[in-house]
Design a protein around this motif. Sequence first.
Motif, short mmCIF file in Angstrom:
data_model
loop_
_atom_site.label_atom_id
_atom_site.label_comp_id
_atom_site.label_asym_id
_atom_site.label_seq_id
_atom_site.Cartn_x
_atom_site.Cartn_y
_atom_site.Cartn_z
N UNK A 1 16.22 -15.96 50.60
CA UNK A 1 16.24 -14.29 50.39
C UNK A 1 17.89 -14.28 49.32
N UNK A 2 18.58 -15.77 49.51
CA UNK A 2 19.65 -15.40 48.80
C UNK A 2 19.54 -16.42 47.81
N UNK A 3 20.81 -16.41 46.89
CA UNK A 3 20.87 -17.36 46.06
C UNK A 3 22.80 -17.86 45.63
N UNK A 4 22.77 -18.40 45.16
CA UNK A 4 24.14 -18.21 44.49
C UNK A 4 24.41 -18.79 43.38
N UNK A 5 23.72 -17.57 42.34
CA UNK A 5 24.08 -18.74 40.63
C UNK A 5 25.65 -19.10 40.07
N UNK A 6 25.60 -20.39 39.50
CA UNK A 6 27.09 -20.48 39.40
C UNK A 6 27.10 -20.67 37.47
N UNK A 7 28.29 -20.97 37.16
CA UNK A 7 27.78 -22.03 35.92
C UNK A 7 28.24 -20.50 34.74
N UNK A 8 28.41 -19.32 35.54
CA UNK A 8 28.61 -17.99 34.58
C UNK A 8 29.38 -18.11 33.47
N UNK A 9 29.12 -17.43 32.83
CA UNK A 9 30.30 -17.01 31.68
C UNK A 9 31.24 -15.85 32.61
N UNK A 10 32.56 -15.91 31.88
CA UNK A 10 33.34 -14.67 32.64
C UNK A 10 33.64 -13.60 31.41
N UNK B 1 21.63 -11.10 47.36
CA UNK B 1 20.52 -11.53 48.04
C UNK B 1 19.34 -10.10 48.15
N UNK B 2 18.36 -10.64 48.47
CA UNK B 2 17.62 -9.57 48.52
C UNK B 2 16.69 -9.81 50.35
N UNK B 3 15.52 -8.47 49.90
CA UNK B 3 14.97 -8.59 51.53
C UNK B 3 13.29 -9.56 51.01
N UNK B 4 13.19 -9.57 52.12
CA UNK B 4 11.74 -10.52 51.81
C UNK B 4 10.85 -9.41 51.99
N UNK B 5 9.95 -9.92 50.47
CA UNK B 5 8.96 -8.88 51.06
C UNK B 5 7.72 -9.13 51.31
N UNK B 6 6.92 -7.85 51.49
CA UNK B 6 5.70 -7.75 52.15
C UNK B 6 4.74 -8.59 51.39
N UNK B 7 3.69 -9.41 53.14
CA UNK B 7 2.76 -11.12 52.67
C UNK B 7 3.32 -12.04 52.13
N UNK B 8 2.39 -12.52 51.59
CA UNK B 8 2.95 -14.19 51.48
C UNK B 8 4.19 -14.41 50.06
N UNK B 9 4.30 -15.36 50.33
CA UNK B 9 5.44 -15.48 48.67
C UNK B 9 5.61 -17.21 49.05
N UNK B 10 4.97 -18.25 47.65
CA UNK B 10 5.98 -19.44 47.65
C UNK B 10 7.25 -19.45 47.76
N UNK B 11 7.42 -19.10 46.70
CA UNK B 11 9.25 -19.11 46.42
C UNK B 11 9.26 -18.02 45.60
N UNK B 12 10.70 -17.70 45.61
CA UNK B 12 11.26 -16.67 44.28
C UNK B 12 11.84 -17.26 43.10
N UNK B 13 11.37 -16.48 41.94
CA UNK B 13 11.68 -16.97 40.49
C UNK B 13 13.09 -15.42 40.27
N UNK B 14 14.58 -17.15 40.03
CA UNK B 14 15.45 -16.55 39.55
C UNK B 14 15.63 -16.20 38.26
N UNK B 15 15.95 -15.49 37.61
CA UNK B 15 16.57 -15.47 36.36
C UNK B 15 17.87 -14.53 35.41
N UNK B 16 18.10 -14.68 35.20
CA UNK B 16 19.77 -14.76 34.45
C UNK B 16 19.62 -14.58 33.05
N UNK B 17 20.34 -13.48 32.86
CA UNK B 17 20.50 -13.47 31.16
C UNK B 17 21.27 -12.22 30.29
N UNK B 18 21.50 -12.92 29.67
CA UNK B 18 23.15 -12.13 28.90
C UNK B 18 22.64 -11.61 27.26
#
Length: 861
Positions: free
Chosen positions: A477-486, A448-465
């Motif tokens: 302004x929230x996203x449930x990431x699944x399929x991760x490795x424990x 979860x995160x807070x909406x930034x000031x100004x305009x935006x179209x969408x949020x890009x979410x990246x996760x790396x290990x």
Amino acid sequence: MGRLSIKTVCKGTALLIFVILQGLNAETAATTSTSTLSTESQTTPATTSSPSTESQTSAPSTPATTSSSSTESQTSAPTTPATISSLSTESQTSAPSTPATTSSSSTESQTSAPTTPATISSLSTESQTSAPSTPATTSSPSTKSETSAPSTPATTSSPSTKSETSAPSTTNAIENLTVTEISTSFVLLKWDKQLEMGSSFKVNWTADETHGNVTVTVPNVTVTGLIAGVNYTFCITVVVADTSTEPVCISAWTKPDVIMNLTADDITTSSVLLNWIKPNGQSSHYRVEYEDKNVIAENTSIKINDLIPGAQYTFRVFAVAADNETKGRANQISLYTKPDVIKNFTVSKITTSSVFLTWAEPFGNRSFFKLNWTDENLDLNRKAVETNNTSYHITGLNAGVNYTFCITAAAADQSTEGETLCISNYTRPNVASNLTVSEITPSSVFLTWEEPLGNRSFFKIQWTSDKTNGSSTTNNTSYNITGLTAGVNYTFIITAVAADRSTEGGSVVTSKYTKPDVIMNLTADDITTSSVLLNWIKPNGQSSHYRVEYEDTIVITEKTSIKINDLIPGAQYTFRVFAVAADNETKGRANQISLYTKPDVIMNFTVSTITTSSVFLTWAEPFGNRSFFKLNWTDENLDLNRKAVETNNTSYHITGLNAGVNYTFCITAVAADQSTEGETLCISNYTKPGVIRNLTVNNITTSSVFLTWNEPGGNRDFFKIQWTDEKTNRNSTTNTSYHITGLNAGVNYTFCITAVAADQATEGETVCISNYTKPDVIRNLSVNNITTSSVFLTWNEPGGNRDFFKIQWTDEKTNRNSTTNTSYHITGLNAGVNYTFCITAVAADQATEGETVCISNYTSM
């Protein structure tokens, strides 16, 4: 010629003085046709001995041979020409003069309209303004002659102020016929000839389809009503009475008219399309002059190419007569070509509120750049910014908004603009804030995160290990990431993206470990009173180590097993085992196991108060915890397996047992789960054998007895036999009888029979019976001192013991007595009677008697 009259001489003298004065004035104020340098003349160029830059006229003139230089006058209206019969001084002010062959250079005369000629009978001052002069053939070099009709060259042998024509000279011949002014509709002719009384000049002119004539009395005439751009032939004759001289002719082109409605269309960076309307009259073609170039056009339009972008051009368009020289008055237009297209217009250094624009300097000229920008809704239309630089830093923008930036190069007229080049770009969206990771599981996290000031179209979410990566997008302004490795450390990056799907704001980054997975197959083995061995299988995914929590204790291990020590016996423990990630904080869901340690071993387990049917068990309270005690017992044949008895006490009275049976009593402390048991403590004990019954002494002799008894109830292994006199004697038998020998006579023996259990220790209740052995037989009984009424008995002490001796004597009746001695004096007998005297040793029980010894004897008579 005739003689000169006094009047003529006077006139000549006056004229000479006037010419001298006029020459002095011309050097300071005016340009004359004979002695001053011509600056600019719009006449037909003449052939001179001095370099002539350019003579621009619209009608040809008759060249004359002169020795003076011509100064060109730049005025706007011609003066009225005058006919001069003597030396003519021409004033080059408002009307063009007839050029002569001079030694000076003629630059250019720019006039705009011809003047109306006037006929003068005295000295004529010619005003050279709007009509060009007729060029004359001279001996000086000419740089460039631009006329609309060829001039008629004159042959001269010496400098002359007059123009000599090519007609043969006669007494009445016209001399120096010249065209001094040419316009679109008239020409001004001048010539040299003094009329005599009664004579006149007849002027004829012809063109292709038109002609006309006029008679004048002065040596000049203005022919009007001509058609523009037409080649006219003018012929002058002197008419005297009814005769006329040979005509002197000269040809000239009227100037083409001014083109109309000159416009510039399709102005580009390098070209312009000039359009105009054909002028009145006639013309052959058109000449377009700009810069140092001139272009010929046959039509009423022309496209001028190869221009410099953003440059100012003045295009002067002349209609040119068929002589290719005579041109009309110019119509001109000034304009700027469009500045060239700006190239390499780029947006850089994009932030949330500013951009830096750069572009390349366009080819050609420009004055400044006009820059404006609008957002995608066109509701933020900024006033144009002007800059001379090739870059501009725009600030005060809104984040994530698509702005269109337009750049235009403007020419120096501040109105002509090049092609506008626009580029659209989004400002960077603002950075999202307060990125948090929650609801962490082994395979998912919730961001979860807070909406930034100004305009935006969408949020890009990246996760790396270390080994994997992934990405997704969301409008929320929230996203449930699944399929991760424990148990893996993931870096989560949230970036706001503008509507162009490429412009990204700053990223907010956080790292979190997914929870390790749940360990599998958690088991508890080797449970003791104070320890337990926990075993499990490594979970799926990754983990660094394992955390075991119980009570308020935490234990860390890197293996999949751990032995927990120092536990309290009989206590309940819940062991929660977590797999822990490498951050030493993130732990997976616990797998837990609850168990009781074994209660401690019971101490001081004893059997007391043993009877034939019961025992009393006691034991000490074990260390630690326990819920209750489980007690059971079995006999030696295991065929008496009683149901376990539970008790909370540390003692128990077991009844209903069988006598003489070996019982194993087992006591176990049981934990509160009623299943976890401590070590079982067992003790074996025999119940006492049953009491023998009907113990009897039979077959008593002086040295033996025969004991018999009934078999007691229950079990027994054997019987213990004890008998005592002065000492105790023991023996045993498995039978229910026993023959005791070797006894002493007359001794009181206590015979005890005890049933003994198989442990040869547990004894039943002892049953005793006392009995005397028979006293021994007395010996040597004798009768002594016999009298009539008495006898004295003596005997030997028998072996063994006796308490006393029972004495019996009988006659008719039996008499008894006793003695402790070995003799006895019997009295009161009857004389002569045969008495039987019996002596019996009697044991101390006064019942057991030895064998009776008898002797008969008579009393004396």
